[in-house]
Scaffold this motif. Structure first.
Motif, mmCIF file in Angstrom:
data_model
loop_
_atom_site.group_PDB
_atom_site.id
_atom_site.type_symbol
_atom_site.label_atom_id
_atom_site.label_comp_id
_atom_site.label_asym_id
_atom_site.label_seq_id
_atom_site.Cartn_x
_atom_site.Cartn_y
_atom_site.Cartn_z
ATOM 1 N N ASP A 169 0.874 -1.164 0.000
ATOM 2 C CA ASP A 169 0.000 0.000 0.000
ATOM 3 C C ASP A 169 0.917 1.222 0.000
ATOM 4 N N PHE A 170 0.349 2.380 -0.242
ATOM 5 C CA PHE A 170 1.172 3.586 -0.382
ATOM 6 C C PHE A 170 1.060 4.506 0.833
ATOM 7 N N ASN A 171 -0.077 5.210 0.976
ATOM 8 C CA ASN A 171 -0.255 6.129 2.108
ATOM 9 C C ASN A 171 -0.291 5.348 3.418
ATOM 10 N N GLY A 172 0.567 5.726 4.351
ATOM 11 C CA GLY A 172 0.619 5.059 5.634
ATOM 12 C C GLY A 172 1.565 3.882 5.679
ATOM 13 N N VAL A 173 2.061 3.457 4.517
ATOM 14 C CA VAL A 173 3.008 2.336 4.470
ATOM 15 C C VAL A 173 4.357 2.814 3.937
ATOM 16 N N ILE A 174 4.372 3.304 2.699
ATOM 17 C CA ILE A 174 5.613 3.860 2.156
ATOM 18 C C ILE A 174 5.809 5.281 2.672
ATOM 19 N N ILE A 175 4.784 6.097 2.561
ATOM 20 C CA ILE A 175 4.838 7.469 3.086
ATOM 21 C C ILE A 175 3.889 7.570 4.279
ATOM 22 N N ASN A 176 4.402 8.024 5.386
ATOM 23 C CA ASN A 176 3.612 8.103 6.613
ATOM 24 C C ASN A 176 2.872 9.446 6.642
ATOM 25 N N ASP A 177 1.792 9.529 5.889
ATOM 26 C CA ASP A 177 1.148 10.830 5.660
ATOM 27 C C ASP A 177 -0.353 10.852 5.874
ATOM 28 N N MET A 219 3.082 20.441 1.765
ATOM 29 C CA MET A 219 3.381 20.042 3.140
ATOM 30 C C MET A 219 4.482 18.981 3.224
ATOM 31 N N ILE A 220 4.707 18.224 2.151
ATOM 32 C CA ILE A 220 5.718 17.158 2.213
ATOM 33 C C ILE A 220 7.006 17.484 1.482
ATOM 34 N N ASN A 221 7.004 18.489 0.620
ATOM 35 C CA ASN A 221 8.166 18.705 -0.243
ATOM 36 C C ASN A 221 9.449 19.006 0.525
ATOM 37 N N ASN A 275 9.965 18.219 3.763
ATOM 38 C CA ASN A 275 10.194 17.228 4.827
ATOM 39 C C ASN A 275 9.425 15.964 4.486
ATOM 40 N N LEU A 276 9.945 15.206 3.556
ATOM 41 C CA LEU A 276 9.254 14.019 3.046
ATOM 42 C C LEU A 276 9.152 12.956 4.145
ATOM 43 N N PRO A 277 7.933 12.569 4.543
ATOM 44 C CA PRO A 277 7.788 11.586 5.619
ATOM 45 C C PRO A 277 7.903 10.137 5.138
ATOM 46 N N VAL A 278 9.029 9.854 4.501
ATOM 47 C CA VAL A 278 9.370 8.490 4.089
ATOM 48 C C VAL A 278 10.653 8.118 4.814
ATOM 49 N N ALA A 279 10.573 7.153 5.706
ATOM 50 C CA ALA A 279 11.720 6.804 6.542
ATOM 51 C C ALA A 279 12.846 6.204 5.708
ATOM 52 N N SER A 280 14.083 6.556 6.057
ATOM 53 C CA SER A 280 15.240 6.010 5.344
ATOM 54 C C SER A 280 15.281 4.495 5.464
ATOM 55 N N GLY A 281 14.825 3.960 6.607
ATOM 56 C CA GLY A 281 14.795 2.511 6.778
ATOM 57 C C GLY A 281 13.810 1.829 5.855
ATOM 58 N N VAL A 282 12.690 2.491 5.572
ATOM 59 C CA VAL A 282 11.708 1.944 4.631
ATOM 60 C C VAL A 282 12.281 1.948 3.218
ATOM 61 N N ILE A 283 12.986 3.010 2.852
ATOM 62 C CA ILE A 283 13.637 3.065 1.539
ATOM 63 C C ILE A 283 14.657 1.944 1.410
ATOM 64 N N SER A 313 -0.539 10.268 -10.152
ATOM 65 C CA SER A 313 0.363 11.417 -10.126
ATOM 66 C C SER A 313 0.929 11.647 -8.730
ATOM 67 N N GLU A 314 0.121 11.397 -7.711
ATOM 68 C CA GLU A 314 0.571 11.588 -6.328
ATOM 69 C C GLU A 314 1.567 10.507 -5.922
ATOM 70 N N ILE A 315 1.340 9.285 -6.380
ATOM 71 C CA ILE A 315 2.271 8.189 -6.088
ATOM 72 C C ILE A 315 3.610 8.461 -6.746
ATOM 73 N N ASP A 316 3.582 8.799 -8.031
ATOM 74 C CA ASP A 316 4.835 9.037 -8.764
ATOM 75 C C ASP A 316 5.617 10.193 -8.162
ATOM 76 N N HIS A 317 4.915 11.225 -7.713
ATOM 77 C CA HIS A 317 5.587 12.386 -7.117
ATOM 78 C C HIS A 317 6.436 11.959 -5.923
ATOM 79 N N VAL A 318 5.872 11.151 -5.042
ATOM 80 C CA VAL A 318 6.587 10.727 -3.838
ATOM 81 C C VAL A 318 7.696 9.734 -4.179
ATOM 82 N N LEU A 319 7.410 8.786 -5.064
ATOM 83 C CA LEU A 319 8.442 7.806 -5.431
ATOM 84 C C LEU A 319 9.652 8.491 -6.041
#
Length: 230
Positions: A8-16, A82-84, A86-94, A115-121
């Protein structure tokens, strides 16, 4: 044996999830629609269209297609702002995703717009790790319906056949989700599930049927997945 992992994306890859809550609360309030924490978290698994429709339906307010689209676009713009910085994607998850990609086929299965998924990835530098992406679509029932995970497996198997690899069975796939509707969707598609407590409590994920629950994907590695889901 596990051969594919769907995130999943929101809440799993990005904690948002809380960021989306804040943005949607402000956008909806400008139209006279209040959004409580309970309302937001009861809507997890919905795409943006279903979410906005549900918010207006709760207060019996009319909603045109034009207004709905405008609100979604405003929320997306606010979320990006709001995320640009301070991206809330943990380095450990990456690091976990990059390690898994060396051993498994990876995919994203989300009700977010592409578009939102690709932006964060792209910001996180992990776009190339994912073989397939399933995002919100007008003809796709949102979670907890299993449609999105069934589509993900179909897309992945088509890609595998192109690469002259055998297709996978649902039992060879593991789903990682942060909310009960996602766990239910993965289970409904015949896949095994990991619940992450970034958004809801462990009890809710276990009641939804998660095979394993963890508080932090940053603590995981490919060996852990292999030993738990042989």
């Amino acid at each position: 044996m596990t051969k594919a992992i769907f995130f999943d994306f929101n809440g799993v890859i990005i904690n948002d999830e809380r960021i989306h809550l804040k943005a949607y609360r402000e956008i909806l309030s400008s139209e006279g629609v209040e959004l409580s924490d309970a309302d937001y978290f009861a809507s997890l698994g919905m795409d943006d269209v279903a979410f906005v429709r549900a918010a207006f339906a709760r207060v019996n307010k009319p909603l045109t297609d034009e207004l709905r689209r405008g609100m979604i676009e405003r929320e997306h713009a606010m979320h990006r702002e709001m995320i640009n910085d301070n991206l809330p994607v943990a380095s450990g998850v990456i690091a976990f995703i990059r390690e898994l990609a060396r051993h498994y086929d990876l995919g994203i299965v989300s009700m977010a717009e592409r578009s939102e998924i690709d932006h964060v990835l792209n910001l996180a530098g992990i776009r190339e790790q994912f073989s397939i992406v399933v995002s919100a679509a007008t003809d796709l029932n949102h979670k907890p319906a299993p449609d999105c995970y069934e589509l993900a497996l179909s897309l992945l198997n088509n890609r595998r056949l192109t690469d002259r690899k055998l297709p996978l069975l649902p039992s060879e796939c593991v789903v990682i989700e942060d909310a009960p509707p996602g766990i239910e969707a993965g289970r409904g598609a015949g896949m095994r599930t990991i619940g992450v407590t970034t958004t809801v409590a462990e009890k809710a994920l276990r009641e939804a049927g998660a095979d394993v629950v963890t508080s932090n994907l940053s603590d995981w590695n490919a060996d852990a997945v292999h030993h738990l889901f042989r």
